[in-house]
Design an enzyme around this catalytic site. Structure first.
Site, PDB file in Angstrom:
ATOM      1  N   ASP A 304      42.624   2.540  59.596  1.00  0.00           N
ATOM      2  CA  ASP A 304      43.349   2.456  58.653  1.00  0.00           C
ATOM      3  C   ASP A 304      44.549   1.789  59.053  1.00  0.00           C
ATOM      4  OD1 ASP A 304      44.231   2.396  56.120  1.00  0.00           O
ATOM      5  OD2 ASP A 304      44.356   4.529  55.850  1.00  0.00           O
ATOM      6  N   PHE A 322      52.915   3.578  51.593  1.00  0.00           N
ATOM      7  CA  PHE A 322      52.022   4.426  52.482  1.00  0.00           C
ATOM      8  C   PHE A 322      51.457   3.664  53.672  1.00  0.00           C
ATOM      9  CE2 PHE A 322      52.024   6.686  48.494  1.00  0.00           C
ATOM     10  CZ  PHE A 322      51.962   8.189  48.891  1.00  0.00           C
TER      11      PHE A 322
HETATM   12  O1  DOR Z   1      48.272   4.802  54.011  1.00  0.00           O
HETATM   13  C1  DOR Z   1      47.452   3.945  53.291  1.00  0.00           C
HETATM   14  N1  DOR Z   1      47.801   2.718  53.467  1.00  0.00           N
HETATM   15  N2  DOR Z   1      46.251   4.387  52.992  1.00  0.00           N
HETATM   16  C2  DOR Z   1      45.442   3.652  52.273  1.00  0.00           C
HETATM   17  O2  DOR Z   1      44.586   3.993  51.964  1.00  0.00           O
HETATM   18  C3  DOR Z   1      45.942   2.206  51.836  1.00  0.00           C
HETATM   19  C4  DOR Z   1      46.872   1.719  53.186  1.00  0.00           C
HETATM   20  C5  DOR Z   1      47.486   0.460  52.688  1.00  0.00           C
HETATM   21  O3  DOR Z   1      46.722  -0.473  52.041  1.00  0.00           O
HETATM   22  O4  DOR Z   1      48.620   0.145  52.913  1.00  0.00           O
END
Ligand code: DOR
Length: 443
Positions: A304, A322
């Site tokens: 991720d 995030f």
């Molecule tokens: O922390 C995250 N960032 N979780 C996700 O599912 C998407 C990702 C992002 O695209 O930045």
């Protein structure tokens, strides 16, 4: 021109010592001593030879968010981390919901030349969760997309999820779900629990993940399709997947390196490097995901890798994006969390971080590991090394790593992709010259 390489005295993941002969992009011979006349020799004394890592969950951000990452910079971050293939998530701009965008991403990967870039197609148009994307056109395109995901968002509409599962089942594709019930997580900032209350941050409850996984495994069973669960993070989610597998449901699941190592306690300082979706969870969740990976309930590790520009992270917690970068640190974090703790051995790591993700992604040949006749995709790793992880450890554009200024075990020394080194002595090789000389592109 094709290059012949002999790797000397590597330790294979079953503990045996072997030379490895690479010719014309494939592993040509494995033997204790291979004659090397005319070949480039790479010493692997004391190094572990792992099949090239395959990431099923990478955000490369191109097209559209090139200030965060490009296919080239993300590919370099992957190579330095020991990867030889990555699956590029669809939350780009334009979204990868049609044949044109996935073919573009695939071509950018081939031009970059550091890893095989396999585009992931969006499940729904524009990731909006209202209508199915051009799934068939993406599957039938030159990119031959097999993995579909709205990652970053959940396909929360049960009927749409059912239709997507039914559709991909017709050609052996898989839906990779970001399991997050949206109403239960509105404005959510971190794991819901005592700590979120103390910090005054809105909670992201475990049930929001577990309820979607439970629904989706039942839908997958009902229509006879394959489901893949992205970044599973809670003890309850492990239990649901364990139950589904015992029932014979065709489900696979991934865990990220950060969910194997880090806990919600890190949110206490409001340092937004630890803000990620799904959020870091409790100690007991970390223990459960480690145990789930060890007993096969969780099939794979996936990074991720989520690069963001400095200004998107260098702000107060609630305003921050995030996500964390993960490609450059992933193997070290896996070593720290599940190898050095005695839960997995290196053969397990080869399985969960190369062979099985390759199988899920439909990457022909990559699922064979280091074997005669298999594509020459491998990484030489020094598990006895230790390094202070710093900005100089990163090769992508994102510096939003939770491990900066911490000591991590292990170090990738060499990565070989398509029969050529992309990393040598811990440094990136300029593969454009290799491609020119060979008259062929990696990929
Ligand atoms: O922390 C995250 N960032 N979780 C996700 O599912 C998407 C990702 C992002 O695209 O930045």
């Amino acid at each position: 021109m094709s290059e012949t390489i002999v790797i000397r005295s590597a330790t294979l993941d079953d503990g045996t010592r072997s030379d490895i002969l690479i010719r014309d992009g494939v592993v040509a011979e494995l033997a204790p001593s291979i004659s090397s006349a005319g070949a480039t020799t790479i010493s692997a004394d004391g190094l572990l030879a792992l099949p090239g890592l395959v990431d099923l969950h990478t955000h490369l951000r191109e097209p559209g968010f090139e200030q965060s990452e490009t296919v080239l910079t993300g590919s370099r971050a992957a190579a330095i981390g020991g990867f030889t293939a990555v699956h590029a998530m669809a939350n780009t701009s334009p979204v990868a919901d049609n044949a044109g965008v996935v073919e573009q991403v695939q071509s950018l990967g081939e031009t970059a030349g550091y890893v095989t870039v396999r585009p992931v197609g969006a499940v729904t148009l524009g990731l909006e969760g209202r209508a199915l994307s051009e799934i068939g056109a993406m599957a039938g395109s030159r990119a031959r997309v097999r993995v579909f995901s709205d990652d970053g968002r959940c396909v929360s509409d049960a009927l749409l999820m059912r239709r997507a599962l039914e559709y991909v089942a017709t050609f052996g594709g898989v839906i990779a779900q970001h399991s997050q019930e949206p109403r239960l997580t509105e404005n959510a900032q971190m794991n819901e629990g005592t700590l979120s209350g103390q910090l005054g941050l809105a909670g992201w409850p475990a049930v929001a993940e577990e309820a979607i996984i439970a629904r989706d495994v039942l839908l997958a069973e009902h229509v006879g399709a394959r489901l893949h669960v992205c970044h599973l993070s809670t003890a309850g989610a492990v239990e649901v997947v364990r139950w589904a597998k015992a029932r014979g449901i065709d489900v696979t699941a991934e865990v990220t390196p950060h969910h194997l190592l880090l806990t919600e306690q890190l949110a206490s300082g409001y340092d937004s490097r630890y803000k990620v979706n799904p959020p870091l969870r409790r100690d007991e969740d970390v223990a459960a995901v480690r145990a789930g990976l060890a007993d096969g309930t969780i099939d794979i590790v996936a990074t991720d890798h989520a690069p963001h520009p400095v200004e998107a992270k260098d702000c107060e917690w609630e305003a921050a994006a995030f996500g964390m970068v993960g490609l450059e640190s992933a193997l070290s974090v896996v070593q720290a969390s599940v190898v050095d703790t005695g839960m997995l051995d290196w053969a397990d790591v080869a399985r969960v971080f190369s062979r099985v993700p390759a199988r899920i992604g439909g990457l022909a040949g990559y699922d064979r590991g280091i074997a005669v006749g298999a594509p020459a995709e491998l990484t030489l790793y020094d598990p006895a090394a230790s390094r202070l992880f710093g900005l100089d450890s990163l090769r992508g554009k994102g510096i939003n790593s939770p491990y900066l200024s911490t000591r991590l075990p292990g170090r990738v020394i060499t990565t070989i992709h398509g029969g050529y080194p992309t990393v040598l002595d811990g440094e990136l090789v300029d593969v454009t010259t290799v491609a020119e000389h060979s008259g062929a592109q990696h990929g």
